[in-house]
Design a protein around this motif. Structure first.
Motif: not given
Length: 458
Positions: A74-81, A84-90, A100-105, A129-137
Motif C-alpha cells: 500500500q502506498w504510504a507517502c511520496r519520496e518528497e515527503h 533528508e536524513a531524519g525526515d519522518w511521516i506517519v 516511515l523514516v529516512r535514515g542517516g544512510d 517532521g524531522g529528528a536526529s533520533e526516535l524518542r518515546c514521549p
C-alpha cells in the motif's frame, strides 16, 4: 436495435456501446499515443451480485484489517515527503500506524509506530517532521533513525533488554514512481510482482517519479472505503451524476481493461460527445463547451486536436516543460489505472490525479480520501517541499480548498452526494446486493475477486 437495448445474442461481457469506442477515437487522433494507451485486455468475470454485507459488516471490516491491510502493498507517502536524513511521516489506516523514516544512510525504513517499552506511539497520528533520533514521549526510550536501540533511562532496571531484542521491528518497504509503499507482511511478494504490469506501462513520459505534488486534499467520505473507490472505477454514472458533461465527455463508450489481479484501467475521452448526448454539435460548439479559452477549430479539424494543442502551450509555458511528445489523448482524456487495493493513478497531463481510499478509524462507514494532483516539472527544477494536505470534512465542498478548480470541485461534490445516499441504501435495501454491468463495471468485480482471495487465506 435501440441504443440501450441489450444484445442477447452475444456471450456475456461481449456487448459494447454502439458507435466509436474510446480507443477508436484515440486511434483517429494525430499519431503519438504510447502503445500502453491502446493495449486491450478484458475478460468476463461473472455476473453474481456483490453483497452489501461486504461494506457494512464489522466482521468483514475486522478481517480486512488482518488479512488485507496486514498483507497488502500500500502506498504510504511520496519520496518528497522524506527528502533528508531524519525526515519522518506517519501512515495510518484503521488499526495500523506505521512510522516511515529516512535514515542517516539515506534508506527509507518503516516501523510499527509503537514504543517497545509500553506501546506508546512514537509519533502522533497523521504527523510528520524531522529528528536526529526516535524518542518515546512517555518514558524517553530512544532509537536511532535506523531503528537500533540507543538509550533506556535507568538501564540498570532492564537487564533483560538487549539491543537485539528491542531494536524496532522493520516492515517491508518498496519504492516505485516516486511513491513509498509498505507491507506489514514479512512474507509478502516483492513490490515488483504486485505492480506488474503497471510499472511497465507507467514509464518514460508516464514516469510519475518525475512529477511533484501541486495540491493535496484529504476528504472524509461518508461510506465504506470499497464503495468510495468503486464510484471512481467506472464512467457508467456520468450520464446521471455528471449530466452537464455529456456534450464533451465519452462515458458509455469508455474502454475497460483488466491487466492482472492487481491492475485494471479505464480510458474515457474528453472532447467528444457522450453516446447518450441528445442532439448534434459542431466541432466548434464542442470546443466552446470545453471552456479552455477562445480558439477556432479549422476546417476539417477537431475540437480534441485544438484543445490538446492549446493545453500543450498553456501548461508547457506555466510549468516550464516541453509537452510536445504527449498525444491528444494524454493531454485531454481520463486515463485511470487502479492498483489493488486502494490506489488510482492518472498518468495524463491535464487530469494528473492520484487517489487513495483508506478506512478512517475503525468505522466501516467512514473513509479518508486522499486526492493529489501531480504536475510535471523541469528536470533541473530545485526540489521543493510538498504542500501540506488540506482536510475537507464530509459536509464541505472540494471547491473550498484554495487552488482547487471550482468546476472540478463541483464534480467531486456530486460523487460525494451519491456515496452518502448509497451508504444509506445499503442498509435500507431488501435486495441484499448490487448488480454489476459485465463490461463497464468489470473493474469492480475484479477488485472483489482479488479481495476474496486475500480474505480467504489462512
Amino acid at each position: 436495435m435501440a441504443r440501450d437495448e441489450p444484445e442477447t445474442r452475444l456471450p456475456p461481457g461481449a456487448a459494447r456501446c454502439p458507435g466509436p469506442s474510446a480507443l477508436d477515437i484515440i486511434r483517429a487522433d494525430s499519431p503519438g499515443a504510447p502503445p500502453a494507451l491502446t493495449a486491450e485486455s478484458y475478460r468476463f468475470l461473472g455476473d453474481s451480485d456483490i453483497s452489501y454485507e461486504r461494506y457494512t459488516s464489522p466482521a468483514v471490516f475486522a478481517r480486512e484489517m488482518t488479512h488485507l491491510w496486514g498483507r497488502a502493498w500500500q502506498w504510504a507517502c511520496r519520496e518528497e515527503h522524506l527528502p533528508e536524513a531524519g525526515d519522518w511521516i506517519v501512515y495510518d489506516l484503521g488499526t495500523l500506524s506505521i512510522l516511515l523514516v529516512r535514515g542517516g544512510d539515506g534508506i527509507i525504513r518503516a516501523f510499527p509506530n509503537a514504543c517497545l517499552h509500553r506501546g506508546t506511539q512514537l509519533k502522533p497520528p497523521g504527523s510528520s517532521g524531522g529528528a536526529s533520533e526516535l524518542r518515546c514521549p512517555f518514558h524517553g526510550w530512544r532509537w536511532t533513525l535506523e531503528g537500533d536501540l540507543k538509550f533506556v533511562p535507568c538501564r540498570w532496571d532492564f537487564p533483560h533488554v538487549t539491543e537485539d531484542s528491542h531494536a524496532l521491528p522493520q516492515l517491508k518497504v518498496g519504492l516505485w514512481g516516486g511513491f513509498v509503499f509498505v507491507n506489514p507482511d514479512p512474507h509478502a511478494p516483492p513490490l515488483e510482482t504486485w505492480l506488474s504490469p503497471l510499472a511497465e506501462h507507467l514509464c518514460g513520459r508516464w514516469d510519475l517519479s518525475k512529477r511533484r505534488i501541486a495540491l493535496h486534499i484529504q476528504k472524509e467520505l461518508p461510506t465504506n472505503w470499497k464503495a468510495a473507490q468503486e464510484a471512481f472505477l467506472e464512467a457508467y454514472h456520468v450520464v446521471e451524476t455528471h449530466a452537464q458533461a455529456l456534450a464533451t465527455a465519452g462515458d458509455a463508450n469508455a474502454s475497460y481493461d483488466i491487466f492482472s489481479d492487481h491492475v485494471t484501467r479505464f480510458v474515457h475521452t474528453i472532447g467528444t460527445p457522450s453516446p447518450h448526448f441528445e442532439g448534434k454539435l459542431t466541432e466548434q460548439e464542442i470546443l466552446e463547451r470545453m471552456r479552455i479559452g477562445d480558439a477556432t477549430v479549422p476546417e476539417g479539424g477537431t475540437a480534441r486536436a485544438v484543445a490538446a494543442a492549446r493545453l500543450r502551450r498553456q501548461l508547457g509555458e506555466a510549468w516550464g516543460v516541453d509537452l510536445s511528445p504527449f498525444s491528444d489523448s494524454e493531454m485531454l482524456d481520463s486515463i485511470e489505472y487502479h492498483l489493488f487495493p486502494n490506489m488510482c493513478l492518472f498518468p495524463g497531463v491535464s487530469l494528473p490525479m492520484i487517489y487513495r481510499f483508506r478506512p478512517l478509524g475503525m468505522d466501516p462507514g467512514r473513509t479518508l480520501f486522499d486526492l493529489l494532483f501531480l504536475k510535471l516539472v523541469p528536470e533541473d527544477a530545485p526540489r521543493e517541499p510538498p504542500p501540506e494536505p488540506v482536510f475537507v470534512a464530509a459536509d464541505q465542498s472540494y471547491a473550498s480548498v484554495p487552488g482547487m478548480d471550482p468546476g472540478l470541485g463541483a464534480v467531486y461534490d456530486q460523487d460525494t452526494d451519491n456515496l452518502a445516499a448509497q451508504w444509506r441504501g445499503f442498509h435500507a435495501s431488501t435486495k441484499r446486493g448490487q448488480t454489476l454491468g459485465n463490461y463497464q463495471e468489470a473493474r469492480i468485480r475484479r477488485f472483489h475477486l482479488t479481495l476474496d482471495e486475500m480474505l480467504a487465506r489462512d
